[in-house]
Design a protein around this motif. Structure first.
Motif, PDB file in Angstrom:
ATOM      1  N   VAL A 179      45.464  73.613 116.207  1.00 27.90           N
ATOM      2  CA  VAL A 179      43.898  73.474 116.064  1.00 27.90           C
ATOM      3  C   VAL A 179      43.212  73.991 114.912  1.00 27.90           C
ATOM      4  O   VAL A 179      43.152  75.015 114.460  1.00 27.90           O
ATOM      5  N   MET A 180      42.887  72.686 114.156  1.00 26.02           N
ATOM      6  CA  MET A 180      42.161  73.255 112.948  1.00 26.02           C
ATOM      7  C   MET A 180      40.730  73.547 113.050  1.00 26.02           C
ATOM      8  O   MET A 180      39.981  73.323 113.861  1.00 26.02           O
ATOM      9  N   THR A 181      40.268  74.901 112.345  1.00 27.46           N
ATOM     10  CA  THR A 181      38.982  75.440 112.465  1.00 27.46           C
ATOM     11  C   THR A 181      38.239  75.225 111.112  1.00 27.46           C
ATOM     12  O   THR A 181      37.154  75.367 111.523  1.00 27.46           O
ATOM     13  N   GLU A 182      38.775  75.273 110.372  1.00 25.63           N
ATOM     14  CA  GLU A 182      38.219  74.880 108.768  1.00 25.63           C
ATOM     15  C   GLU A 182      39.176  74.007 107.710  1.00 25.63           C
ATOM     16  O   GLU A 182      40.369  74.561 107.802  1.00 25.63           O
ATOM     17  N   VAL A 183      38.270  73.186 106.947  1.00 27.80           N
ATOM     18  CA  VAL A 183      39.146  72.382 106.229  1.00 27.80           C
ATOM     19  C   VAL A 183      38.405  72.504 104.762  1.00 27.80           C
ATOM     20  O   VAL A 183      37.266  72.604 104.792  1.00 27.80           O
ATOM     21  N   THR A 184      39.355  72.378 103.674  1.00 27.95           N
ATOM     22  CA  THR A 184      38.650  72.189 102.373  1.00 27.95           C
ATOM     23  C   THR A 184      39.215  70.623 101.909  1.00 27.95           C
ATOM     24  O   THR A 184      40.247  70.311 102.051  1.00 27.95           O
ATOM     25  N   LEU A 185      38.108  69.874 101.647  1.00 24.67           N
ATOM     26  CA  LEU A 185      38.364  68.574 101.086  1.00 24.67           C
ATOM     27  C   LEU A 185      37.936  68.133  99.650  1.00 24.67           C
ATOM     28  O   LEU A 185      37.056  68.821  99.216  1.00 24.67           O
ATOM     29  N   LYS A 186      38.776  67.420  99.070  1.00 24.72           N
ATOM     30  CA  LYS A 186      38.386  67.020  97.842  1.00 24.72           C
ATOM     31  C   LYS A 186      37.175  65.887  97.966  1.00 24.72           C
ATOM     32  O   LYS A 186      37.341  64.874  98.930  1.00 24.72           O
ATOM     33  N   VAL A 187      36.306  65.590  97.202  1.00 27.02           N
ATOM     34  CA  VAL A 187      35.208  64.587  97.422  1.00 27.02           C
ATOM     35  C   VAL A 187      35.289  63.901  96.013  1.00 27.02           C
ATOM     36  O   VAL A 187      35.671  64.430  95.127  1.00 27.02           O
ATOM     37  N   MET A 188      34.719  62.864  95.707  1.00 25.47           N
ATOM     38  CA  MET A 188      34.806  61.993  94.572  1.00 25.47           C
ATOM     39  C   MET A 188      33.352  61.420  94.375  1.00 25.47           C
ATOM     40  O   MET A 188      32.564  60.930  95.372  1.00 25.47           O
ATOM     41  N   PRO A 189      33.109  61.264  93.098  1.00 24.65           N
ATOM     42  CA  PRO A 189      31.826  60.391  92.715  1.00 24.65           C
ATOM     43  C   PRO A 189      31.750  59.055  93.185  1.00 24.65           C
ATOM     44  O   PRO A 189      32.700  58.392  93.262  1.00 24.65           O
ATOM     45  N   LYS A 190      30.611  58.705  93.921  1.00 22.25           N
ATOM     46  CA  LYS A 190      30.260  57.259  94.201  1.00 22.25           C
ATOM     47  C   LYS A 190      30.357  56.510  93.054  1.00 22.25           C
ATOM     48  O   LYS A 190      29.690  56.766  92.045  1.00 22.25           O
ATOM     49  N   PRO A 191      30.850  55.274  93.102  1.00 18.55           N
ATOM     50  CA  PRO A 191      30.642  54.080  91.760  1.00 18.55           C
ATOM     51  C   PRO A 191      29.276  53.862  91.556  1.00 18.55           C
ATOM     52  O   PRO A 191      28.642  53.704  92.539  1.00 18.55           O
ATOM     53  N   GLU A 192      29.089  53.800  90.503  1.00 14.59           N
ATOM     54  CA  GLU A 192      27.972  53.002  89.896  1.00 14.59           C
ATOM     55  C   GLU A 192      27.546  51.680  90.436  1.00 14.59           C
ATOM     56  O   GLU A 192      26.308  51.488  90.864  1.00 14.59           O
ATOM     57  N   SER A 193      28.727  50.957  90.600  1.00 15.97           N
ATOM     58  CA  SER A 193      28.195  49.425  90.905  1.00 15.97           C
ATOM     59  C   SER A 193      29.759  48.911  91.626  1.00 15.97           C
ATOM     60  O   SER A 193      30.799  49.567  91.370  1.00 15.97           O
ATOM     61  N   GLU A 194      29.537  48.094  92.698  1.00 14.84           N
ATOM     62  CA  GLU A 194      30.721  47.350  92.966  1.00 14.84           C
ATOM     63  C   GLU A 194      30.417  45.965  93.517  1.00 14.84           C
ATOM     64  O   GLU A 194      29.113  45.425  93.254  1.00 14.84           O
TER      65      GLU A 194
END
Length: 421
Positions: A179-194
């Motif tokens: 049962v996960m109680t807390e997690v640490t995640l990597k986030v990334m910058p959103k691209p400027e354009s797509e």
């Protein structure tokens, strides 16, 4: 910890912290009472129905423990609403790069769940081909095992090599290990354009070749999907704009700095010229189209195919077009492709076994595996929802589970078909 009373003879235990989780699991072990682990319950229709009258509700564990935008990491409790966390990181122009799927349209259940459910399901969207899956962005976790003991795995940095990387096992485990109680995640910058290039009118196999060509190019494609011509699903919503006159559409996404995206789109368009003329979707229109593909909106529960079972098939990308075409033809169903052909969503006409024998035979011959993500409860009681594992792999999986949860207290029966003895 509070018990929210009995509803339909089900005890719901709403926890306040990790200590409550420990106590609940230990009490369940003592009474040999399996627990169903939920956050908001938005994915309860995935997997086998569980025979239990006790629910462990983690929705009270909903705090963001730490967010360091400059370090590109966030630590959050498992019951935190995914929508709230995504809104928080979006305010800093950041995102979860693996594009977690919102299953609400596919399952017909409102809401996109919690952070713990996102990790437990491990379902990644179109950018999986470039950014990896949920497990690749999970840096660490606090959890309670099936022994009733808290443990910590991983850490708060990308390069963490201390001990076993157990948090990778938790991703995609559907709550069956701990049962996960807390997690640490990597986030990334959103691209400027797509920008998305669209090819029209290709058949399954030709579209597969076009996607493979694009992914093998040096132009850093971050999404490759194909929606075949279909007599079953009318073009509606975000996809209606380019599915003109019922013609098939092949989509290829480029992201990054605006000048780079424009240059790469021009070069990729020339590379794809043997497959036909190219149209372009930019920024908001592109994002909306990929959101619909990510969430499998063509097979939405409220749509024309809402009563059909839906399979999620993962296979070698180069085999996807031929596999999907044969499956659609022989089942009378409909398919859409993601991950350059490596992911096939198949909606098949209803039958008692959801056409499992046909699906698994074809998928195994192609070297893939198939999971039944949407089906009536009676079907899920009698058909293997998750792909059956070969003997050696099944034995290894059982040893791993026994090392976390020897009495099978957590989500008993969700991933394995329970047979009467």
């Amino acid at each position: 910890m509070t018990a929210t009373g009995r509803r339909n003879a089900v005890d719901t235990l709403k926890v306040r912290d990790a200590r409550d989780v420990e106590e609940a699991v230990r009490a369940a072990i003592a009474s040999d009472q399996p627990l169903e682990i939920i956050g908001h319950g938005t994915r309860r229709l995935i997997g086998h129905p569980m025979a239990t009258n006790a629910v462990l509700d983690l929705s009270g564990l909903n705090a963001v423990s730490a967010y360091e935008p400059n370090e590109l990491i966030i630590t959050v409790q498992a019951g935190a609403p995914l929508a709230d966390v995504q809104s928080l990181i979006d305010s800093k122009n950041q995102q979860f790069a693996f594009e977690p799927i919102d299953t609400s349209a596919l399952l017909g259940v409102p809401g996109n769940g919690t952070i713990g459910g996102m990790i437990g399901a491990g379902l990644a969207g179109p950018r999986r081909i470039k950014a990896g899956g949920a497990r690749d962005h999970l840096l660490g976790a606090h959890a309670v095992s099936g022994f009733g003991d808290s443990f910590k795995t991983g850490g708060r940095v990308v390069k963490n090599v201390t001990g076993y990387d157990l948090c990778k096992l938790l991703a995609g485990s559907w709550g069956t290990l701990a049962v996960m109680t807390e997690v640490t995640l990597k986030v990334m910058p959103k691209p400027e354009s797509e920008r998305t290039l669209v090819l029209s009118g290709l058949d399954h196999v030709t579209a597969n070749r076009a996607m493979t060509t694009a992914l093998g190019s040096p132009f850093d494609v971050s999404g490759a999907a194909h929606l075949p011509n279909s007599a079953f699903r009318p073009a509606t919503g975000e996809l209606a704009g380019f599915l003109t006159q019922g013609r098939a559409a092949t989509l290829l996404r480029l992201e990054g700095i605006a000048a780079s995206v424009a240059d790469r789109a021009n070069s990729l368009g020339k590379t794809l010229s043997p497959f036909g003329s190219v149209e372009t979707l930019q920024d908001a229109a592109s994002a909306a189209a990929w959101g619909a593909i990510r969430d499998v909106e063509p097979f939405a529960a409220s749509g024309a195919l809402g009563a059909w079972p839906v399979w999620r098939i993962v296979c070698p990308p180069a085999s996807g077009g031929a596999l999907g075409q044969a499956l659609a033809r022989d089942s009378g169903g409909d398919v859409i492709y993601d991950w350059g052909g490596g992911l096939i969503w198949a909606a098949l006409p209803p039958k008692p076994d959801a056409q499992a024998a046909l699906v698994r035979q074809r998928v195994e011959a192609a070297g893939g595996h198939a999971s039944l993500l949407r089906a009536p409860e009676e079907t899920r009681r009698n058909v293997d929802v998750f792909h059956p594992q070969a003997g050696g792999l099944a034995a290894l999986s059982q040893r791993v589970r026994n090392s976390f949860d020897p009495k099978i207290i957590l989500n008993r029966g969700r991933m394995l078909l329970m047979t009467a003895t």
